[in-house]
Scaffold this active site. Sequence first.
Site, PDB file in Angstrom:
ATOM      1  N   LYS B  76     -30.422  13.301 -29.636  1.00  8.96           N
ATOM      2  CA  LYS B  76     -29.423  12.534 -29.840  1.00  8.96           C
ATOM      3  C   LYS B  76     -30.291  11.510 -30.600  1.00  8.96           C
ATOM      4  O   LYS B  76     -30.962  10.653 -31.120  1.00  8.96           O
ATOM      5  CB  LYS B  76     -29.026  11.920 -28.458  1.00  8.96           C
ATOM      6  CG  LYS B  76     -26.878  10.886 -28.980  1.00  8.96           C
ATOM      7  CD  LYS B  76     -26.769   9.929 -28.026  1.00  8.96           C
ATOM      8  CE  LYS B  76     -25.681   9.686 -28.564  1.00  8.96           C
ATOM      9  NZ  LYS B  76     -25.123   8.510 -26.958  1.00  8.96           N
ATOM     10  N   SER B 151     -20.546   8.641 -26.312  1.00 14.62           N
ATOM     11  CA  SER B 151     -20.391   8.769 -27.573  1.00 14.62           C
ATOM     12  C   SER B 151     -21.380  10.211 -27.916  1.00 14.62           C
ATOM     13  O   SER B 151     -21.748  10.565 -28.717  1.00 14.62           O
ATOM     14  CB  SER B 151     -21.163   7.706 -27.948  1.00 14.62           C
ATOM     15  OG  SER B 151     -22.673   7.593 -26.789  1.00 14.62           O
ATOM     16  N   SER B 175     -20.963   7.458 -21.903  1.00 13.63           N
ATOM     17  CA  SER B 175     -21.471   8.819 -22.984  1.00 13.63           C
ATOM     18  C   SER B 175     -22.348  10.255 -22.591  1.00 13.63           C
ATOM     19  O   SER B 175     -22.380  10.543 -23.746  1.00 13.63           O
ATOM     20  CB  SER B 175     -21.996   7.481 -24.015  1.00 13.63           C
ATOM     21  OG  SER B 175     -20.901   6.849 -24.152  1.00 13.63           O
TER      22      SER B 175
END
Lengths: 95, 483, 480
Positions: B76, B151, B175
């Site tokens: 990420k 997210s 997330s």
Amino acid sequence: MSLTHQDVARIARLARIAVTDEEIAATGAQLNNIFGLIEKMQAVNTDGIEPMAHPQDVSLRLRDDVVTETNHRDAFQAVAPQVAAGLFLVPKVIE
Amino acid sequence: MINATLKELSAALAAKSVSSAELAGQFLDRIAALNPTLNAFITVDPEKTLAEAAAADAARAAGQAGLLTGVPLAIKDIFCQQGWKTSCGSKMLDNFIAPYDAHVIERVRAAGLVTIGRTNMDEFAMGSANENSYYGPVKNPWDLAAIPGGSSGGSAAAVAARLAPAALGTDTGGSIRQPASHCGITGIKPTYGVVSRYGMVAFASSLDQGGPMAQTAEDCALLLNTIAGFDGRDSTSLERPTEDYTRELGNSLSGLKVGLPREYFAAGLSADVARVIDEAVAQLKKLGAEVVEVSLPNTELSIPAYYVIAPAEASSNLSRYDGVRYGHRAAEYKDLVDMYEKSRAEGFGAEVKRRILVGTYVLSHGYYDAYYLKAQKIRRLIADDFKKAFEQCDVILGPVAPTAAFNIGEKSNDPVEMYLSDIYTLSVNLAGLPGMSVPAGFAANGRPIGLQIIGNYFGEAKMLNVAHQFQQATDWHRKAPAL
Amino acid sequence: MKWEVVIGLEVHVQLNTASKIFSGSSTAFGAEPNTQASAVELALPGVLPVMNKAAVEKAIRLGLALGSTINKKNVFARKNYFYPDLPKGYQISQMDLPIVQHGTLTIQVGDEEKVIHLTRAHLEEDAGKSIHEGLEGLSGVSGIDLNRAGTPLLEIVSEPDMRSPEEAVAYARALHTLVTWLGICDGNMQEGSFRVDANVSVRPEGQVEFGTRREIKNLNSFRFLQQAIEAEIQWQIDTIEDGGKVQQATVLFDPDKGETRAMRSKEDAHDYRYFPDPDLLPVVITQEQIDAVRESMPELPGQMKERFAENFGVSAYDANLLTSSYALARYFEAVAAATGQGKLAANWINGELAASLNRDGLDIAQSPLSAERLAGLIVRIADGTVSSKLAKQVFEAMWGGELSADEVIERDGLKQVSDVGAIEKMVDEAIAANPKAVEEFRAGKEKALNALAGQVMKASKGKANPAQVQEILKQKLGAA
């Protein structure tokens, strides 16, 4: 409660985010909706409840007073917008 | 090999039936073909990836390979990784090449995992749909009209689309779990303090926690073994004995007490999700689990409490983006304040600005007690609810989100509507508990639905045991979208 | 109208730790810009603070010295504001639960002692520096150096207990003495290790409510502190007497113009949005830790002052001077102990020695005259070997050389003459040579005796014991 346009302008200024008048109007409406959601907290009685700042009830670990860092100025300043003589440059600071 | 699990890849690499370089090449080819459609990656750098893969192969040749050496991993874009752009999905950091490694990155580098690319995400991890990225929305590999969740939407989509066998994500209010659920993969958010936050770009410091996302619970356990552990550079990192998170995977679920919180099955839960969770619970019962009803009465309050605490911390955490030392600086400005205000107005997207404004307001003079302190007291009530519930059960089960993935654009103009969909994930972060999402079925429209497993503090091994046993009996986690 | 001045001070003390409060960067002064600014000081994305144990211990040390409450649970909070020398956009400080609360410090102004109350002392991080000069070829910019950022500070806040610039300076000096005495600060004011903010207001004498205060920022010498407060008081009185009102403000002192002016940059209404720093857990201090710090504490200036008065009969005024630094107090003690002459030692140290050090710009630690050598001189003054007057000559010779007092006395023949026969001889000669003075004395003019004694001293080249001269003169003149 309801945030006025002045409130939005004030907090935008505090947060150092430029906002236009149109943005203030649009953002103000959204913020008021969000605060409508947040206000639901106020119905709950929390008298005598200890605020919870951290998930774990532990105390701060302290480190020994030892210098462990070395100079990485060049690497750090490689990503800086404006530097000279090892200094980060900003528009003149007035005291 | 693109459908293989980490476990299988590890075995193939060990057997030398494939090299790390070949593996990296296969995934890079797939990314080249599919990423233009999915937009799961912000940065792909084949040269760097292949260099890492070559190093992994060399380590193996030298007899220095560990279990995961040479296995590709998507990261990420929130973890600082030296030499890689670390944008956090923001224009603000579009030009930021991290000059150091996050703790988690040090760990995966040391284990010999190969960075396959840096995944797309909601800007500064603020969002539940991955529509808030400066780099555009991520598409759900199961249905390109659907959001992948957020997210960590890029990480979830990458694993679901088999662009990477596993990924790292972060979870501040769901997330990892919510995009895992929407993309039909497995993801775990550990207990707060188990994974170091050092080098992870901060959103809300008291809630943020990094964790693995993969096809299976077993793979998550292997990755958690790699990234968990004490780090002296994070004052909230916990000093605990090293754990093997795979140690309970094979245990029988006989006698396991599973708690179903009444409040998680009330109004607002879609029929699709309710059906999938019921079936999953029935499956676990078959495996020997006992079901008890528990209550988490303050569940609904998690939304207002979270949307005070997270923006408050974020408003302060994001003050460092001022265009002075790194990051975006406006091209023109008349003085210092103007430079700050323009740089931040240009560098941040709409949702980030909204949350900064909410956070600034709730901390401002005269409002602190009514909002921030109140929210912290409610946080305590929520944590206490879990404490009581865990007196009656070993793990708590429930939905991850009220519905399967909604359509891109469906809620993007209504932040409140979006926030309400976080109802089942927020309390876990507020309490600091571990939680995970496990693929458990599909909605009528074919979009995946995950089962949430919530553990007690440091109950990761137990949760992974439940998830693994469930995956031994089901094959939801082995299903892949047709692309 | 008669005005009463009300002053409270906020003193920023840089703790002399090796590393910064929240990172392992060096705190050494004077390095090239930004070479001691790590990722933590630069507030790179993802970095986190880790607290320095020594800073906590030094804060406890001060708290114990002031008789304060040490808060066994204290909490770091974020003070949010934007400034280029503050990279995170917030300063990590303490708000609701500071490490040290309450306590007192006794100051001495002239012969008066006064107790000043402390509100609190909290730990925080220093900011970086904005540099406006020396950026060749660049106009309209400031340079930011973050080497100072993250240096541990203890902000010590007093109650508004001071009523004059002199009291404010005495308090600042006493605090400066204490923090250097305790070894928690190097005390170097030029380098910014000890910086004072003064909150000043005036009110008509007899009025209970405080007037509106203005805060003078960043005073880095005692002289400027005095001048700035004086200028500020005058400005406030003039303003009010001219029919104006004092507005709460932050001001800077311009030593060249001798005036204070409001700062322009802090015009925004402050709203610091304090909240507990989620990156740091509460600091928990155990009684054992406090006891361990207590055991390592030196005797404090106040205690030493009392002991000097009691054991050596030194006046409160002298004792206060002698305890203005730990090194000086130790020097005095060494001399007093070696000679058994506390008062004499105090007089010489606060007199001749202090003046000579001051003249040569030296610190007590750099004194060319060791305590042992000065003690040698004091002993000779006390036993009458050398007169007080000639002792100054001996002192001068010792200051510039390596010789002991005895060696100087011997070499220069400065030994006091106390031999009765020799003095009687000189007295007889003086009486014989000055019949007029003798007559005047006998007529009742006491002063004439001094003229005769002067003649004797002159004849002895200053070496005759003056007390003996007086005595023998009186005897011979039949006055005794």
